[in-house]
Design a protein around this motif. Sequence first.
Motif, PDB file in Angstrom:
ATOM      1  N   MET A   1       1.891   8.990   8.101  1.00 51.39           N
ATOM      2  CA  MET A   1       2.873   8.375   9.007  1.00 51.39           C
ATOM      3  C   MET A   1       2.117   7.448   9.941  1.00 51.39           C
ATOM      4  N   LYS A   2       2.558   6.179   9.968  1.00 57.52           N
ATOM      5  CA  LYS A   2       1.891   5.198  10.848  1.00 57.52           C
ATOM      6  C   LYS A   2       2.431   5.323  12.260  1.00 57.52           C
ATOM      7  N   HIS A   3       1.612   4.892  13.247  1.00 59.16           N
ATOM      8  CA  HIS A   3       2.087   4.895  14.641  1.00 59.16           C
ATOM      9  C   HIS A   3       2.368   3.487  15.092  1.00 59.16           C
TER      10      HIS A   3
ATOM     11  N   GLY B   1       0.806  -1.225   0.000  1.00 54.24           N
ATOM     12  CA  GLY B   1       0.000   0.000   0.000  1.00 54.24           C
ATOM     13  C   GLY B   1       0.838   1.273   0.000  1.00 54.24           C
ATOM     14  N   GLN B   2       2.134   1.179  -0.289  1.00 57.88           N
ATOM     15  CA  GLN B   2       3.029   2.355  -0.236  1.00 57.88           C
ATOM     16  C   GLN B   2       3.459   2.756  -1.651  1.00 57.88           C
ATOM     17  N   THR B   3       4.057   3.944  -1.749  1.00 56.69           N
ATOM     18  CA  THR B   3       4.455   4.440  -3.080  1.00 56.69           C
ATOM     19  C   THR B   3       5.871   5.017  -3.061  1.00 56.69           C
ATOM     20  N   ILE B   4       6.486   5.023  -4.244  1.00 57.24           N
ATOM     21  CA  ILE B   4       7.739   5.750  -4.461  1.00 57.24           C
ATOM     22  C   ILE B   4       7.272   7.129  -4.955  1.00 57.24           C
TER      23      ILE B   4
ATOM     24  N   LEU C   1      18.943  12.322   8.147  1.00 53.38           N
ATOM     25  CA  LEU C   1      17.986  11.295   8.568  1.00 53.38           C
ATOM     26  C   LEU C   1      16.771  11.346   7.643  1.00 53.38           C
ATOM     27  N   GLU C   2      16.398  10.174   7.124  1.00 49.81           N
ATOM     28  CA  GLU C   2      15.166  10.094   6.335  1.00 49.81           C
ATOM     29  C   GLU C   2      14.145   9.231   7.076  1.00 49.81           C
ATOM     30  N   ILE C   3      12.894   9.683   7.114  1.00 50.93           N
ATOM     31  CA  ILE C   3      11.831   8.858   7.695  1.00 50.93           C
ATOM     32  C   ILE C   3      10.944   8.370   6.542  1.00 50.93           C
ATOM     33  N   GLY C   4      10.840   7.053   6.391  1.00 52.70           N
ATOM     34  CA  GLY C   4      10.045   6.457   5.305  1.00 52.70           C
ATOM     35  C   GLY C   4      10.946   6.019   4.163  1.00 52.70           C
ATOM     36  N   THR C   5      11.689   4.940   4.393  1.00 48.91           N
ATOM     37  CA  THR C   5      12.654   4.449   3.383  1.00 48.91           C
ATOM     38  C   THR C   5      11.959   4.021   2.096  1.00 48.91           C
ATOM     39  N   GLY C   6      10.807   3.347   2.247  1.00 44.44           N
ATOM     40  CA  GLY C   6      10.059   2.846   1.079  1.00 44.44           C
ATOM     41  C   GLY C   6      10.940   1.983   0.202  1.00 44.44           C
ATOM     42  N   SER C   7      11.132   2.410  -1.047  1.00 47.07           N
ATOM     43  CA  SER C   7      11.951   1.651  -2.001  1.00 47.07           C
ATOM     44  C   SER C   7      13.448   1.871  -1.785  1.00 47.07           C
ATOM     45  N   GLY C   8      13.804   2.985  -1.118  1.00 43.38           N
ATOM     46  CA  GLY C   8      15.230   3.334  -0.943  1.00 43.38           C
ATOM     47  C   GLY C   8      15.703   4.362  -1.968  1.00 43.38           C
ATOM     48  N   TYR C   9      14.793   4.794  -2.868  1.00 44.84           N
ATOM     49  CA  TYR C   9      15.217   5.714  -3.946  1.00 44.84           C
ATOM     50  C   TYR C   9      15.675   7.075  -3.405  1.00 44.84           C
ATOM     51  N   GLN C  10      14.857   7.678  -2.538  1.00 45.60           N
ATOM     52  CA  GLN C  10      15.252   8.981  -1.976  1.00 45.60           C
ATOM     53  C   GLN C  10      16.572   8.850  -1.189  1.00 45.60           C
ATOM     54  N   ALA C  11      16.718   7.736  -0.486  1.00 45.72           N
ATOM     55  CA  ALA C  11      17.955   7.506   0.282  1.00 45.72           C
ATOM     56  C   ALA C  11      19.159   7.434  -0.662  1.00 45.72           C
TER      57      ALA C  11
ATOM     58  N   GLY D   1      11.648   0.456  12.031  1.00 42.93           N
ATOM     59  CA  GLY D   1      11.082   0.973  13.274  1.00 42.93           C
ATOM     60  C   GLY D   1      10.164   2.145  13.007  1.00 42.93           C
ATOM     61  N   ASP D   2       9.699   2.746  14.085  1.00 44.66           N
ATOM     62  CA  ASP D   2       8.805   3.898  13.978  1.00 44.66           C
ATOM     63  C   ASP D   2       9.630   5.187  13.913  1.00 44.66           C
ATOM     64  N   GLY D   3       9.617   5.792  12.743  1.00 43.44           N
ATOM     65  CA  GLY D   3      10.419   6.997  12.516  1.00 43.44           C
ATOM     66  C   GLY D   3       9.992   8.195  13.338  1.00 43.44           C
ATOM     67  N   TYR D   4       8.797   8.134  13.945  1.00 35.29           N
ATOM     68  CA  TYR D   4       8.339   9.245  14.791  1.00 35.29           C
ATOM     69  C   TYR D   4       9.402   9.574  15.846  1.00 35.29           C
TER      70      TYR D   4
ATOM     71  N   ILE E   1      14.776   5.252   8.152  1.00 34.22           N
ATOM     72  CA  ILE E   1      13.923   4.377   8.971  1.00 34.22           C
ATOM     73  C   ILE E   1      12.636   4.038   8.219  1.00 34.22           C
ATOM     74  N   GLU E   2      12.289   2.755   8.231  1.00 32.48           N
ATOM     75  CA  GLU E   2      11.069   2.276   7.563  1.00 32.48           C
ATOM     76  C   GLU E   2      10.296   1.405   8.549  1.00 32.48           C
ATOM     77  N   ILE E   3       8.985   1.645   8.627  1.00 34.18           N
ATOM     78  CA  ILE E   3       8.178   0.921   9.623  1.00 34.18           C
ATOM     79  C   ILE E   3       7.734  -0.467   9.142  1.00 34.18           C
TER      80      ILE E   3
ATOM     81  N   VAL F   1      11.294  13.893   5.760  1.00 29.41           N
ATOM     82  CA  VAL F   1      10.230  12.967   6.136  1.00 29.41           C
ATOM     83  C   VAL F   1       9.372  12.722   4.893  1.00 29.41           C
ATOM     84  N   THR F   2       9.221  11.444   4.516  1.00 34.01           N
ATOM     85  CA  THR F   2       8.505  11.154   3.265  1.00 34.01           C
ATOM     86  C   THR F   2       7.184  10.419   3.512  1.00 34.01           C
ATOM     87  N   CYS F   3       6.632  10.599   4.734  1.00 32.61           N
ATOM     88  CA  CYS F   3       5.263  10.189   5.035  1.00 32.61           C
ATOM     89  C   CYS F   3       4.717  11.337   5.893  1.00 32.61           C
TER      90      CYS F   3
HETATM   91  N1  SAH Z   1      11.061   7.698   0.378  1.00 30.60           N
HETATM   92  C1  SAH Z   1      10.418   6.558  -0.233  1.00 30.60           C
HETATM   93  C2  SAH Z   1       8.938   6.711  -0.444  1.00 30.60           C
HETATM   94  C3  SAH Z   1       8.223   6.878   0.820  1.00 30.60           C
HETATM   95  S1  SAH Z   1       6.605   6.221   0.910  1.00 30.60           S
HETATM   96  C4  SAH Z   1      11.093   6.191  -1.547  1.00 30.60           C
HETATM   97  O1  SAH Z   1      12.011   6.894  -1.997  1.00 30.60           O
HETATM   98  O2  SAH Z   1      10.700   5.181  -2.126  1.00 30.60           O
HETATM   99  C5  SAH Z   1       6.457   6.449   2.657  1.00 30.60           C
HETATM  100  C6  SAH Z   1       7.056   5.337   3.471  1.00 30.60           C
HETATM  101  O3  SAH Z   1       6.964   5.725   4.828  1.00 30.60           O
HETATM  102  C7  SAH Z   1       6.325   4.013   3.338  1.00 30.60           C
HETATM  103  O4  SAH Z   1       7.213   3.016   2.937  1.00 30.60           O
HETATM  104  C8  SAH Z   1       5.778   3.777   4.737  1.00 30.60           C
HETATM  105  O5  SAH Z   1       5.752   2.412   5.107  1.00 30.60           O
HETATM  106  C9  SAH Z   1       6.759   4.565   5.582  1.00 30.60           C
HETATM  107  N2  SAH Z   1       6.261   4.941   6.926  1.00 30.60           N
HETATM  108  C10 SAH Z   1       5.006   5.274   7.296  1.00 30.60           C
HETATM  109  N3  SAH Z   1       4.973   5.567   8.611  1.00 30.60           N
HETATM  110  C11 SAH Z   1       6.235   5.417   9.071  1.00 30.60           C
HETATM  111  C12 SAH Z   1       6.841   5.581  10.351  1.00 30.60           C
HETATM  112  N4  SAH Z   1       6.140   5.945  11.442  1.00 30.60           N
HETATM  113  N5  SAH Z   1       8.167   5.350  10.472  1.00 30.60           N
HETATM  114  C13 SAH Z   1       8.914   4.983   9.384  1.00 30.60           C
HETATM  115  N6  SAH Z   1       8.393   4.799   8.161  1.00 30.60           N
HETATM  116  C14 SAH Z   1       7.068   5.024   7.996  1.00 30.60           C
END
Ligand code: SAH
Length: 230
Positions: free
Chosen positions: A228-230, A80-83, A105-115, A155-158, A128-130, A172-174
């Motif tokens: 952003m999920k909790h 259910g996530q997107t790049i 620091l990036e929150i929301g690794t997803g695919s790893g593209y932004q990283a 983990g939880d990027g919060y 960090i990716e949840i 932060v990408t969520c």
């Molecule tokens: N930056 C990513 C796209 C991000 S999509 C890329 O380049 O592909 C947003 C991501 O944030 C999703 O993978 C989702 O699972 C993650 N996410 C949502 N809540 C989060 C949290 N609390 N901590 C870490 N990651 C979280």
Amino acid sequence: MLYWRIFLLFILIFLSSFCSAQNNDFAKLRKEMVEKQIKARGIKNRRILKVMEKVERHKFLPPFLQRFAYEDRPLPIGHGQTISQPYIVALMTELLCPKPTDKILEIGTGSGYQAAILAELVDKVYTIEIIPELAKSAEKRLKILGYKNVFVRCGDGYFGWPEAAPFDGIIVTCSPEKIPQPLIEQLKEGGRMVIPVGEGWSQKLLVLHKKKGKIIKQYITDVLFVPMKH
Ligand code: SAH
């Protein structure tokens, strides 16, 4: 036996020329993406434009979606996530003002593209990716692609990454409902955070600048990120 060997050799030559033709097509599409979607919308930072042209976005997508990799839109990456859309990646990266010596620091690794984009521009990237499956596959992908300066955590990027803090920049990408306090605390004096804030369809992309311990907020534009999920 000899015929078989010759046959296999032909197959190999065919496949390798097919792959290199495909890679050339992708390189051309990447160049067009930078010109038409990124430069045309006002992104000027030369280092960022160069890196957007270099990093192979299709390698961050499942095979059946790779041919759409350089189109002007986000794409599904499973669970259910997107790049993010390439322009949004470029915009957020530019707003972060990354320097070669930075620790980000990036929150929301997803695919790893932004990283990967950041890894080309700064010294170290902590991400960090949840969702465990996404964290694992992004870590593997970044390793295969040769990025040694990216550290992935599930983990939880919060709560950020206190052991590696403080950071020169946070991206932060969520979208959280409110700016997470632990992230503000983990930002260096003079540092920047680029973050979408808000729920549902009303999310605002903000840049926060930490100056003399105070946070200065700048509104950039309306955006749409996964929550952003909790
Ligand atoms: N930056 C990513 C796209 C991000 S999509 C890329 O380049 O592909 C947003 C991501 O944030 C999703 O993978 C989702 O699972 C993650 N996410 C949502 N809540 C989060 C949290 N609390 N901590 C870490 N990651 C979280």
